[in-house]
Design a protein around this motif. Structure first.
Motif, PDB file in Angstrom:
ATOM      1  N   SER A   1      30.155 -21.167  16.271  1.00  0.00           N
ATOM      2  CA  SER A   1      29.631 -20.126  17.174  1.00  0.00           C
ATOM      3  C   SER A   1      30.253 -18.775  16.826  1.00  0.00           C
ATOM      4  CB  SER A   1      29.955 -20.471  18.641  1.00  0.00           C
ATOM      5  OG  SER A   1      29.323 -21.672  19.016  1.00  0.00           O
ATOM      6  N   GLN A   2      29.469 -17.714  16.988  1.00  0.00           N
ATOM      7  CA  GLN A   2      29.987 -16.351  16.891  1.00  0.00           C
ATOM      8  C   GLN A   2      30.334 -15.871  18.296  1.00  0.00           C
ATOM      9  OE1 GLN A   2      27.544 -13.673  14.626  1.00  0.00           O
ATOM     10  NE2 GLN A   2      26.657 -15.342  13.398  1.00  0.00           N
ATOM     11  N   VAL A   3      31.456 -15.192  18.411  1.00  0.00           N
ATOM     12  CA  VAL A   3      31.950 -14.745  19.714  1.00  0.00           C
ATOM     13  C   VAL A   3      32.039 -13.219  19.727  1.00  0.00           C
ATOM     14  CG1 VAL A   3      33.828 -14.869  21.377  1.00  0.00           C
ATOM     15  CG2 VAL A   3      33.234 -16.889  20.006  1.00  0.00           C
ATOM     16  N   MET A   4      31.506 -12.647  20.794  1.00  0.00           N
ATOM     17  CA  MET A   4      31.613 -11.191  20.975  1.00  0.00           C
ATOM     18  C   MET A   4      32.210 -10.943  22.359  1.00  0.00           C
ATOM     19  SD  MET A   4      28.619  -8.273  21.023  1.00  0.00           S
ATOM     20  CE  MET A   4      28.403  -8.337  19.265  1.00  0.00           C
ATOM     21  N   ARG A   5      33.212 -10.061  22.439  1.00  0.00           N
ATOM     22  CA  ARG A   5      33.845  -9.709  23.712  1.00  0.00           C
ATOM     23  C   ARG A   5      33.389  -8.305  24.128  1.00  0.00           C
ATOM     24  NH1 ARG A   5      38.048 -13.204  24.933  1.00  0.00           N
ATOM     25  NH2 ARG A   5      38.648 -14.588  23.214  1.00  0.00           N
ATOM     26  N   THR A   6      33.196  -8.131  25.415  1.00  0.00           N
ATOM     27  CA  THR A   6      32.762  -6.826  25.923  1.00  0.00           C
ATOM     28  C   THR A   6      33.295  -6.652  27.335  1.00  0.00           C
ATOM     29  OG1 THR A   6      30.860  -5.460  26.494  1.00  0.00           O
ATOM     30  CG2 THR A   6      30.587  -7.835  26.704  1.00  0.00           C
ATOM     31  N   PRO A   7      33.738  -5.431  27.700  1.00  0.00           N
ATOM     32  CA  PRO A   7      34.176  -5.213  29.094  1.00  0.00           C
ATOM     33  C   PRO A   7      32.981  -4.976  30.032  1.00  0.00           C
ATOM     34  CG  PRO A   7      34.479  -3.229  27.791  1.00  0.00           C
ATOM     35  CD  PRO A   7      33.984  -4.260  26.828  1.00  0.00           C
ATOM     36  N   ASN A   8      31.781  -4.800  29.462  1.00  0.00           N
ATOM     37  CA  ASN A   8      30.595  -4.469  30.250  1.00  0.00           C
ATOM     38  C   ASN A   8      29.743  -5.703  30.505  1.00  0.00           C
ATOM     39  OD1 ASN A   8      31.370  -1.697  30.082  1.00  0.00           O
ATOM     40  ND2 ASN A   8      30.522  -1.664  27.995  1.00  0.00           N
ATOM     41  N   SER A   9      28.693  -5.509  31.335  1.00  0.00           N
ATOM     42  CA  SER A   9      27.780  -6.609  31.642  1.00  0.00           C
ATOM     43  C   SER A   9      26.505  -6.491  30.821  1.00  0.00           C
ATOM     44  CB  SER A   9      27.450  -6.629  33.133  1.00  0.00           C
ATOM     45  OG  SER A   9      26.855  -5.397  33.526  1.00  0.00           O
ATOM     46  N   ALA A  10      26.615  -5.963  29.629  1.00  0.00           N
ATOM     47  CA  ALA A  10      25.478  -5.869  28.719  1.00  0.00           C
ATOM     48  C   ALA A  10      26.001  -5.812  27.302  1.00  0.00           C
ATOM     49  CB  ALA A  10      24.621  -4.649  29.024  1.00  0.00           C
ATOM     50  N   VAL A  11      25.167  -6.263  26.343  1.00  0.00           N
ATOM     51  CA  VAL A  11      25.583  -6.265  24.950  1.00  0.00           C
ATOM     52  C   VAL A  11      24.338  -6.294  24.075  1.00  0.00           C
ATOM     53  CG1 VAL A  11      25.669  -8.773  24.696  1.00  0.00           C
ATOM     54  CG2 VAL A  11      27.165  -7.358  23.307  1.00  0.00           C
ATOM     55  N   VAL A  12      24.460  -5.769  22.869  1.00  0.00           N
ATOM     56  CA  VAL A  12      23.391  -5.812  21.883  1.00  0.00           C
ATOM     57  C   VAL A  12      23.850  -6.732  20.750  1.00  0.00           C
ATOM     58  CG1 VAL A  12      21.972  -4.528  20.246  1.00  0.00           C
ATOM     59  CG2 VAL A  12      22.553  -3.524  22.460  1.00  0.00           C
ATOM     60  N   LEU A  13      23.035  -7.755  20.451  1.00  0.00           N
ATOM     61  CA  LEU A  13      23.376  -8.727  19.403  1.00  0.00           C
ATOM     62  C   LEU A  13      22.446  -8.532  18.222  1.00  0.00           C
ATOM     63  CD1 LEU A  13      23.701 -11.926  21.619  1.00  0.00           C
ATOM     64  CD2 LEU A  13      25.541 -10.414  20.858  1.00  0.00           C
ATOM     65  N   THR A  14      22.988  -8.696  17.061  1.00  0.00           N
ATOM     66  CA  THR A  14      22.184  -8.660  15.828  1.00  0.00           C
ATOM     67  C   THR A  14      22.104 -10.081  15.277  1.00  0.00           C
ATOM     68  OG1 THR A  14      22.881  -6.400  15.323  1.00  0.00           O
ATOM     69  CG2 THR A  14      21.978  -7.725  13.499  1.00  0.00           C
ATOM     70  N   LEU A  15      20.861 -10.576  15.125  1.00  0.00           N
ATOM     71  CA  LEU A  15      20.678 -11.940  14.611  1.00  0.00           C
ATOM     72  C   LEU A  15      20.920 -11.951  13.111  1.00  0.00           C
ATOM     73  CD1 LEU A  15      17.460 -13.014  16.551  1.00  0.00           C
ATOM     74  CD2 LEU A  15      19.855 -13.225  17.214  1.00  0.00           C
ATOM     75  N   PRO A  16      21.838 -12.793  12.602  1.00  0.00           N
ATOM     76  CA  PRO A  16      22.134 -12.777  11.164  1.00  0.00           C
ATOM     77  C   PRO A  16      20.985 -13.311  10.314  1.00  0.00           C
ATOM     78  CG  PRO A  16      23.361 -14.511  12.260  1.00  0.00           C
ATOM     79  CD  PRO A  16      22.685 -13.727  13.344  1.00  0.00           C
ATOM     80  N   GLU A  17      20.171 -14.225  10.813  1.00  0.00           N
ATOM     81  CA  GLU A  17      19.038 -14.746  10.038  1.00  0.00           C
ATOM     82  C   GLU A  17      18.059 -15.388  10.984  1.00  0.00           C
ATOM     83  OE1 GLU A  17      19.789 -18.913   8.239  1.00  0.00           O
ATOM     84  OE2 GLU A  17      21.646 -17.784   7.866  1.00  0.00           O
ATOM     85  N   GLY A  18      16.860 -15.627  10.502  1.00  0.00           N
ATOM     86  CA  GLY A  18      15.837 -16.198  11.365  1.00  0.00           C
ATOM     87  C   GLY A  18      16.149 -17.638  11.750  1.00  0.00           C
ATOM     88  N   GLY A  19      15.571 -18.101  12.852  1.00  0.00           N
ATOM     89  CA  GLY A  19      15.785 -19.467  13.304  1.00  0.00           C
ATOM     90  C   GLY A  19      15.751 -19.526  14.814  1.00  0.00           C
ATOM     91  N   THR A  20      16.356 -20.583  15.371  1.00  0.00           N
ATOM     92  CA  THR A  20      16.462 -20.755  16.812  1.00  0.00           C
ATOM     93  C   THR A  20      17.915 -20.547  17.195  1.00  0.00           C
ATOM     94  OG1 THR A  20      14.642 -22.340  16.799  1.00  0.00           O
ATOM     95  CG2 THR A  20      16.088 -22.341  18.728  1.00  0.00           C
ATOM     96  N   TYR A  21      18.173 -19.656  18.194  1.00  0.00           N
ATOM     97  CA  TYR A  21      19.540 -19.307  18.570  1.00  0.00           C
ATOM     98  C   TYR A  21      19.770 -19.650  20.034  1.00  0.00           C
ATOM     99  CZ  TYR A  21      19.637 -16.860  14.148  1.00  0.00           C
ATOM    100  OH  TYR A  21      19.580 -16.569  12.823  1.00  0.00           O
ATOM    101  N   ILE A  22      21.026 -20.082  20.315  1.00  0.00           N
ATOM    102  CA  ILE A  22      21.440 -20.390  21.678  1.00  0.00           C
ATOM    103  C   ILE A  22      22.510 -19.393  22.084  1.00  0.00           C
ATOM    104  CG2 ILE A  22      22.512 -22.135  23.169  1.00  0.00           C
ATOM    105  CD1 ILE A  22      21.353 -24.264  21.302  1.00  0.00           C
TER     106      ILE A  22
END
Length: 1091
Positions: free
Chosen positions: A1012-1033
């Motif tokens: 899993s990739q982990v991103m930490r944020t102090p806010n209640s929103a985030v922008v994620l960049t998908l590394p490659e096509g597929g199905t993501y959870i």
């Protein structure tokens, strides 16, 4: 095309089913209780129709299986007889099923009795019945009817129908009678209704209460009711119920016995029960009965008769005060071991009684006032059983018949004979002596069915047989006969007609009567024998047979051919294992005759298809070659080529020798054994045509890896030797020996192993290895070593000598360790300081003496447990469930720690209830996990080593952080554009007892992958960049000082076929249940379980 056998098979099956249906039809639909039923013989109806057996039958006979060939035919002219099939051949009745003894209940609702009987015969038998020797008239008496052979009795009556029944089966050949079957009737009458008077006795007196059973048949079982049902009298040493008389015996009456007694009887067949009128028992008031000697009131008869194999019960009970003791003995010999004492020794029970159990038995009743005894005789009888029986016989008229039947039994059986169901009496031509029947000068009127009956007063058995008297004109089966012979050989022309009586025989050739000569002989069996035949003997030979009923002729055409010659080459050949060879068989013969070949190996036909392709057979009209490929030792032997025509048969033989590795030598014998040697002898095995060059001696012991070659004296062992000495063996080891032979071809199989022998004991020669030491508790010297294996202990009483001394001293201290498996010795001395250096060595010994010592090594004594606690112990709360503990080791010196133990417990608990956790090594930090949130703990640290534990540090207090937020992030929404996903959620608010939220953790992983990739944020929103096509959870967790909170609902982002999203494509979604919408891009959110 259908098989011609199918109709016959179908008819056979239908016939078998019909037989079975008749057997079943003979069973009553509702049959009353039967006390004794014999083995149902109806199953024999399934026998082959060609097996006409005259089995024995009768009371007490044991069923036997007889071979179908037991039906002998005594006819001197039957060798060429063409036996007719059973379907057309007439034969007398043969019982398949005979009537059995039966007991019929008069209480049965069905008043019908069926007595079974079935017989085979050709013509089909007819049936009739006898009761007590009188014919049953089934036509005049409507109560009787016949279905096949079964007799059905309607409205059965004991007065009329009780008795012995016999079935009579009859056809044109003769008549046979079945064994007799006893028909009894089961009933149980009522007790007399007359009131029974009271029985009054003194306390301590004995009493007998009479049952007086009603009329009954057959046996009944007695019991007594005390006062009222279901209270039954329990039998013991004081109370006894006789199963012979039914009476109740009380040896010594007590006040508790006062009451009302009722005798109950039960019929063993119908299970019906009736009760007698009550008999009151009272006590007299004029005093108590004093002690008196025993008096036997119930005992077995003076003479007891019993059939072999049954269970016999002998009763004996006495009245007396005190209560008598019953003992038993056999007057001549010991009571059988199988015997059992029942009912407080009042009953002697002998199961499966045999003849040797006969004799006089005595029961003795004793108490302190005296004793008395009763003696009776047990006599065992046996029913007749066949030793030899009679069989079907065919004889010519005028000949003599001699039949003998023999049976055993006690008393000894007598014999009588029946012919066609009627008694056979002695006449001028008929003699009957002790089971032997002789009839002289047989006549046609003597034909019929005969029965031998062996009987004693306990039963009878029957053996049946058919006598046929032959009377026929001569007849030949094959006519004419063509016979081919070879020049110089003897020729036999047979003449064996079927005829009765024996015919007169004459021979002629080409219409001229033949007279015996030196070359032409007429043998006693009427065969014409021609010695040294020649071409001039060719022609037609006629045998004429004649008796008073007619005549017949047999013509034999004799042809004489030149003899056949066979040549087999090579006649002797030697080959080596693995090579190939061809044996060639050539034949010269009369061209008018066909020739066939047969190969043999050691006089047995050779099957070329079953030997793994080693043999190949090649044949022409006059040659037959045998190729043997990849020859094995087993292919050696004498090969024969047999050529055969209709005129003669010639055998030529060749010898094949196969050279190969030697066979196994003979069993190895151990002649002499010492501590390190064994003198062995053996016998030569086969050398397989290549001389043995050497022998290899091998040995095996429980500690060796299989068989090992051992050194020998002499070395090498040549092929001419049959003995050698195995050397360099280990003492006191159990060995087996074997020998392997070698020749120029190779090495053969080993000999069978010798018996296991043990070498003699010797002083040990191997010292322990890897002597070392250290550790242990304060003031201890610990010494260890690798144990010496059993192979090198060299004898019994093996042990170790541990020697040590302080460095710089002269004298050795020695300690004995008696266990051969020991690996450690500990020596304790309070006087020497820690880490004292010692010189150490370890030796060995056994019952033969002391062995060598190991090399001297230096070993230090134990340094002791840690003296000081760890310093500067600190504890930090990491989360609501974890605490980090740090410390510094104690100052250097003796008692160095090998590890640390951290103790921790809640502030509100006792230290003893806390938990402990040890480091893996000398680490000076530890993470404690699994703790309760928002809780104060006390933590201490101590060092430890092999000597023990050191002191604990001062406990420090530390509180875990508040628990992480329990609520997950909610209302997840996201927008996907190209490779980017914008995700937002509602902020999580902590409760009063939970840690404040300091941020969020977003986990992203591709479905099907664990990382899993982990991103930490102090806010209640985030922008994620998908590394490659597929199905993501994707899932989100709140983060606090107390740790991570609960996970949000999972969302799945799907891209079509796993292709990357293109610029300009947009997807907006939110996570509440029931709400999902999509724009421009194929995407899907699926709620799931947290990661």
């Amino acid at each position: 095309m259908g098989s011609p056998w199918k109709p016959l098979l179908l008819l056979s099956v239908i016939s078998g089913l019909a037989d079975f249906a008749r057997a079943v039809a003979g069973r009553p639909v509702s049959y009353a209780a039967v006390l004794r039923m014999k083995a149902d013989s109806s199953s024999s109806s399934s026998m082959s129709s060609r097996m006409r057996l005259r089995n024995s039958h009768g009371v007490g006979s044991s069923s036997q299986d007889w071979s179908p060939f037991s039906r002998h035919r005594y006819s001197a002219l039957s060798s060429q007889e063409d036996y007719r099939s059973e379907e057309s051949e007439e034969f007398g009745p043969v019982f398949i099923q005979e009537p059995d003894d039966a007991i019929f209940s008069l209480d049965s609702d069905d008043k019908k009795i069926i007595m079974n009987c079935e017989a085979r015969g050709n013509p089909v038998p007819t049936y009739s019945w006898l009761i007590n020797g009188t014919n049953v008239d089934t036509e005049a008496d409507f109560r009787y009817s016949l279905i096949d052979g079964n007799l059905i009795i309607h409205n059965a009556s004991e007065v009329i129908d009780y008795g012995r029944y016999q079935c009579r089966a009859e056809n044109s050949i003769g008549i046979v009678l079945s064994r007799d079957a006893l028909l009894q009737f089961a009933y149980l009458g009522p007790f007399s209704g007359k009131t029974r008077g009271a029985v009054s006795v003194r306390e301590g007196q004995g009493v007998v209460l009479m049952c007086a059973p009603p009329s009954h048949s057959p046996e009944i079982i007695y019991s007594w009711v005390f006062n009222e049902l279901p209270s039954f009298v329990a039998e013991d040493s004081r109370r006894f119920i006789s199963q012979e008389t039914g009476n109740l015996y009380i040896s010594k009456v007590q006040p508790s016995d006062v009451g009302s007694y009722v005798c109950q009887v039960k019929n063993t067949v119908t299970n019906a029960r009736v009760l007698s009128p009550p008999t009151p028992l009272t006590l007299k008031t004029d005093g108590v009965m004093g002690e008196y000697e025993p008096k036997i009131e119930a005992h077995f008869p003076q003479t007891v008769l019993a059939a072999k194999g049954v269970t016999v019960r002998l009763e004996c009970f006495a009245l007396g005060n005190p209560v008598p003791t019953i003992t038993w003995r056999k007057m001549s010999g010991n009571i059988p071991k199988k015997a059992r004492l029942r009912k407080s020794q009042a009953v002697l029970e002998i199961p499966n009684i045999q003849l040797e159990d006969s004799g006089s038995y005595e029961c003795k009743a004793e108490n302190t006032r005296g004793g008395t005894a009763f003696r009776g005789h047990l006599q065992v009888y046996t029913l007749p059983q066949w030793i030899s029986m009679i069989n079907d016989t065919q004889l010519d008229s005028g000949e003599q018949l001699r039949w003998e039947c023999r049976a055993t039994g006690k008393p000894r059986p007598t014999y009588r004979w029946l012919r066609n169901g009627e008694p056979l009496s002695t006449q001028s031509r008929v003699e009957m002596v002790n089971g032997e029947l002789t009839i002289h000068r047989l006549q046609q009127a003597d034909s019929g069915m005969y029965q031998c009956i062996a009987e004693n007063k306990y039963g009878a058995i029957y053996s049946s047989a058919e006598l046929k008297i032959l009377a026929s004109a001569p007849m030949f089966n094959n006519n004419p006969v063509r016979l081919i012979a070879t020049v110089g050989k003897d020729v036999s022309l047979e003449c064996r007609p079927r005829a009765s009586p024996k015919p007169r025989i004459s021979w002629r050739k080409n219409d001229r009567r033949l007279q015996p000569s030196r070359r032409i002989m007429l043998l006693r069996n009427n065969t014409l024998r021609i010695i040294n035949s020649s071409r001039s003997d060719e022609g037609s030979y006629v045998c004429r047979a004649e008796n008073q009923f007619g005549s017949a002729e047999l013509t034999t055409v004799l042809l004489v051919k030149e003899p056949m010659r066979v040549e087999l080459s090579p006649l002797r050949v030697e080959v080596t294992v693995g090579e190939s060879v061809v044996l060639s068989c050539k034949v010269t013969h009369d061209p008018s005759l066909d020739v066939s070949f047969l190969w043999l190996l050691n006089n047995q036909p050779l099957n070329t298809q079953q030997d793994g392709g080693h043999f190949e057979y090649i044949q022409t009209s006059s040659t037959a070659d045998l190729m043997i490929r990849s020859i094995l030792l087993k292919h050696a032997g004498k090969y024969g080529c047999r050529a055969q025509t209709s005129a003669d048969s010639v055998l030529a033989e060749a010898e094949l020798l196969v050279r190969g590795p030697p066979g196994p030598p003979g069993v190895v014998i151990v002649e002499e054994i010492t501590a390190s040697t064994a003198t062995l002898s053996w016998s030569h095995g086969v050398d397989n045509h290549s001389p043995i060059t050497t022998y290899n001696v091998q040995a095996r012991s429980p500690v060796s890896l299989g068989w090992q070659t051992v050194k020998t004296d002499p070395d090498p062992v040549t092929g001419s030797m049959e003995s050698a000495m195995a050397v360099d063996l280990n003492p006191w080891v159990e060995y087996e020996f074997r020998v392997v032979a070698t020749n120029s071809i190779g090495t053969g199989d080993p000999s069978p192993p010798s018996r296991a022998v043990r070498t003699k004991e010797a002083v040990p020669s191997v010292a322990p290895a890897n002597v070392r030491g250290g550790n242990g508790r304060r003031h201890e010297l610990v010494i260890s070593w690798e144990p010496v294996s059993e192979e090198y202990q060299n004898g019994e009483g093996f042990g170790y000598i541990v020697a040590f001394r302080v460095n710089g001293t002269r004298g050795w201290k020695e300690k004995m360790v008696t266990s051969a498996d020991s690996t450690t010795y500990k020596y304790r001395d309070e006087t020497f300081p820690p880490l004292t250096p010692f010189e150490v060595r370890v030796g060995v010994y056994n019952n033969k003496g002391d062995g060598p010592f190991s090399e001297v090594v230096t070993v230090f004594s134990a340094e002791g447990e840690p003296r000081e606690p760890p310093s500067e112990v600190q504890a930090f709360a990491v989360s609501s469930s974890e605490i980090k503990v740090l410390w510094k080791p104690p100052s250097p010196g003796l008692g160095r720690p090998q590890g640390y133990e951290v103790s921790f417990w809640k502030d509100v608990e006792q230290e003893e209830l806390g938990k402990k956790k040890r480091t893996l090594g000398n680490e000076t930090n530890m993470l404690l996990s699994g703790l309760d949130g928002n809780t104060q703990y006390l933590v201490s640290v101590k060092g430890f080593n092999s000597a023990g534990q050191g002191p604990s540090s001062t406990a420090v207090k530390i509180s875990t952080k508040k628990n992480a937020p329990s609520l997950p992030p909610g209302n997840l929404m996201w927008i996907q554009e190209g490779n980017n996903v914008s995700l937002s959620w509602d902020p999580v608010k902590a409760r009063d007892n939970e840690s404040e939220v300091i941020g969020y953790k977003v986990l992203l992983r591709q479905e099907g992958r664990g990382h899993s990739q982990v991103m930490r944020t102090p806010n209640s929103a985030v922008v994620l960049t998908l590394p490659e096509g597929g199905t993501y959870i994707i899932e989100v967790r709140a983060v606090s000082e107390g740790g991570e909170g609960a996970a949000s609902a999972q969302v799945r982002v799907l891209t079509s076929s796993g292709v990357r999203a293109k610029n300009g494509q947009l997807s907006v979604q939110n996570s509440p249940p029931g709400l999902a919408w999509t724009a421009l891009f194929l995407s899907l959110m699926v709620p799931s379980f947290p990661l």
